[in-house]
Every structure is written in structure tokens, then in C-alpha cells.
Scaffold this active site. Sequence first.
Site, PDB file in Angstrom:
ATOM      1  N   ASP A  19      26.699  29.511  56.070  1.00 54.84           N
ATOM      2  CA  ASP A  19      27.252  28.882  57.151  1.00 54.84           C
ATOM      3  C   ASP A  19      26.403  29.084  58.252  1.00 54.84           C
ATOM      4  OD1 ASP A  19      28.854  27.504  58.730  1.00 54.84           O
ATOM      5  OD2 ASP A  19      30.780  28.907  58.441  1.00 54.84           O
TER       6      ASP A  19
ATOM      7  N   HIS B  45      34.520  34.262  60.624  1.00 53.12           N
ATOM      8  CA  HIS B  45      35.442  34.169  59.401  1.00 53.12           C
ATOM      9  C   HIS B  45      34.794  34.900  58.084  1.00 53.12           C
ATOM     10  CE1 HIS B  45      32.998  30.926  57.958  1.00 53.12           C
ATOM     11  NE2 HIS B  45      33.116  30.480  59.133  1.00 53.12           N
TER      12      HIS B  45
ATOM     13  N   ASP C 194      26.325  22.298  63.120  1.00 49.68           N
ATOM     14  CA  ASP C 194      26.783  23.299  61.938  1.00 49.68           C
ATOM     15  C   ASP C 194      26.664  22.667  60.391  1.00 49.68           C
ATOM     16  OD1 ASP C 194      28.488  25.108  61.081  1.00 49.68           O
ATOM     17  OD2 ASP C 194      29.612  25.357  62.579  1.00 49.68           O
TER      18      ASP C 194
ATOM     19  N   GLU D  12      25.514  30.289  64.985  1.00 44.78           N
ATOM     20  CA  GLU D  12      26.373  31.144  63.934  1.00 44.78           C
ATOM     21  C   GLU D  12      25.330  31.810  62.928  1.00 44.78           C
ATOM     22  OE1 GLU D  12      28.552  28.352  61.774  1.00 44.78           O
ATOM     23  OE2 GLU D  12      29.723  30.098  60.707  1.00 44.78           O
TER      24      GLU D  12
ATOM     25  N   HIS E  61      36.738  29.514  54.719  1.00 41.28           N
ATOM     26  CA  HIS E  61      37.408  30.493  55.707  1.00 41.28           C
ATOM     27  C   HIS E  61      38.259  31.571  54.920  1.00 41.28           C
ATOM     28  CE1 HIS E  61      36.614  27.480  58.986  1.00 41.28           C
ATOM     29  NE2 HIS E  61      35.642  28.188  58.995  1.00 41.28           N
TER      30      HIS E  61
ATOM     31  N   GLU F 213      30.447  33.666  64.620  1.00 37.03           N
ATOM     32  CA  GLU F 213      30.071  32.244  65.558  1.00 37.03           C
ATOM     33  C   GLU F 213      30.429  32.178  66.917  1.00 37.03           C
ATOM     34  OE1 GLU F 213      31.663  28.503  63.671  1.00 37.03           O
ATOM     35  OE2 GLU F 213      32.664  29.750  62.227  1.00 37.03           O
TER      36      GLU F 213
HETATM   37 MN    MN Z   1      29.596  26.863  60.833  1.00 34.42          MN
HETATM   38 MN    MN Z   2      31.814  29.139  60.355  1.00 26.47          MN
END
Ligand code: MN
Ligand code: MN
Length: 298
Positions: free
Chosen positions: A102, A161, A91, A283, A169, A194
Site C-alpha cells: 500500500d 495500519h 493512493d 505512504e 486494514h 501514512e
Molecule cells: Mn494507501
Molecule cells: Mn494505507
Amino acid sequence: MAETDVDLDAEQYEKHREAGEILAQVRAEAAERVEVGASHLDVAEYAENRIRELGGEPAFPVNISIDEEAAHATPSIDDEETFGEEMVNLDIGVHVDGWLADTAITVDLSGHDELAEASEEALDAALDVVEPGVETGEVGAAIEDVIDGYGFNPVVNLTGHGLGHWEQHTAPNIPNRAVSQGTTLEVGDVVAIEPFATDGSGKVNEGADEEIFALEREGSIRNRQARQALEQITEEFRTLPFATRWLDTSRAKMALRRLKANDIVHGYPVLKEDDGALVSQKEHTLIVTPDGCEVTTR
Ligand code: MN
Ligand code: MN
């Protein structure tokens, strides 16, 4: 401001796109380096250095989650772990002037293709339903349907998010299951979706390890190393998460213990499924457009 007035060519969206483009390349290059015997620390540092070479900054430490781990694991400065025949989730985040992207991918070295596919296909299904006016609960329902169809569970206490300026976030949460009380996505929203799929219970718990921290509030502290760490945190990372190994000060662990005891930083404990379970994750970050969405991390 009416939806139609959102200028998707504005500088902030261009920076989100730039972050996404860097991230897509780094994700692919990092995933290629995940193989049995390779070092966790080498993969994390490779990705973080590549992000900087390509003109971005890491938005948070590269998360390397193994098997039952779902999030918030990153190598320590003296980490000697290597990959085995495991399920590996990477991630990774990038920011350009605080505008974020992200993304996450599962690299399965364990022979559980279907579990990895379940979160991938769930993300595709979620992206298909995103358009202005869609309820976040409908996005969650699309994710849950796919993962259920594979006979696995979505991890329901982890969510997608919004991405704010210097904030990893923000609202809205994008659930990984059908919920009735969601919010509505609008043109110009920048969100990360995600899905996590697991053969475990579908709920993660906090483990004991903590290598990732973020600033909680402004404050002052007397200890010299803690003060040096705090200066670096407020200048370089601001409110974004950082790793212990990113701190320049000697005695970084001690400095963080003191900052944490004073509630100036908070930690992110590793989040884990049941022992023996496996977790996959996929994600992407997207911008909601009048027609649907633009994925910035593809
Ligand atoms: Mn992430
Ligand atoms: Mn994330």
C-alpha cells in the site's frame, strides 16, 4: 513464537516484497501521468492495468484525492474529470495472492510545495524510528513533530495500519500524532505508515460520494444483477475494497444499492477536510526487521 524465530524469507514475505516492487514502479509511472488536463479515469485505469501486466492485482481501487479530499475517492465508470492546478494524492495498492503493499504520493500541481514536503518528511522521520519494540505512539510523535514544524496539522482521524492476508486494514493502528496508549511493533509485522498533512483542521469528515465498497458478510440476494455482482465480489475481490466500475454486471449501481441495503457490502464515503483546505499524503509499506525496517514500496 519468539521474535527471532520469524522467518523473513518465508513465502508470505516474498509475496509482500513482490507486491511492493510492482507498486513502486506503478506509483512512479502513474505520478508521471498526473498533469493539468489529464483525465482521472485514464490515470486510475492505467495504474490498475499496469499492476496486472506486472503480475499483481490491485488491492483496492486507485484513490485519486483532490485538494480537501483525503481518501476513498476513485473515478466512476463515466468520469470525465481532469486535473487542474490542484493538490493530487494518489493512493495505490497491490496484492500477490492476497499479500499486500500500500503506497501513496502527493503530486502537487497547485504550487504548495511545503505542504507536500511536510508529509514526505514526516514519513521519513517515522521510518527512522521503526524498530522492534518501538511504540506506535512514538511513530506518531515523529510524524506530528515534523508536520507541526512546518506549521501544518496532521490529520489525526486517519492512521496507518497493519496489512493482513486479503485484509487491507488490520491491527495495529499507526497514529499520525503522539498517543500514550499505543502498541509495540515486533519483527515480522507488516505495516503501512501514512502521514497526512493539512492546512485545515486536522480532522476529516465523510462526504456524500461513494464509489468504493467491500464485502461485509456472506449472504444471498434474489435480484439477478445483485447476485452476479456478489459472485464476482466473493470470487475476485473477497474482502478487499473494489470500485463500482470494476463490476462486470449491467446496472452495477443498482446492484450495489441492493447489496448495501441488505448489509452484504459496505461503502467507503469520500473523506474530506474543511472546504478550501488542502491535504497531502505520503505512504509506504514496511516489514519490521531485527535492525529496523525494510520498506517494500520504495
Ligand atoms: Mn494507501
Ligand atoms: Mn494505507
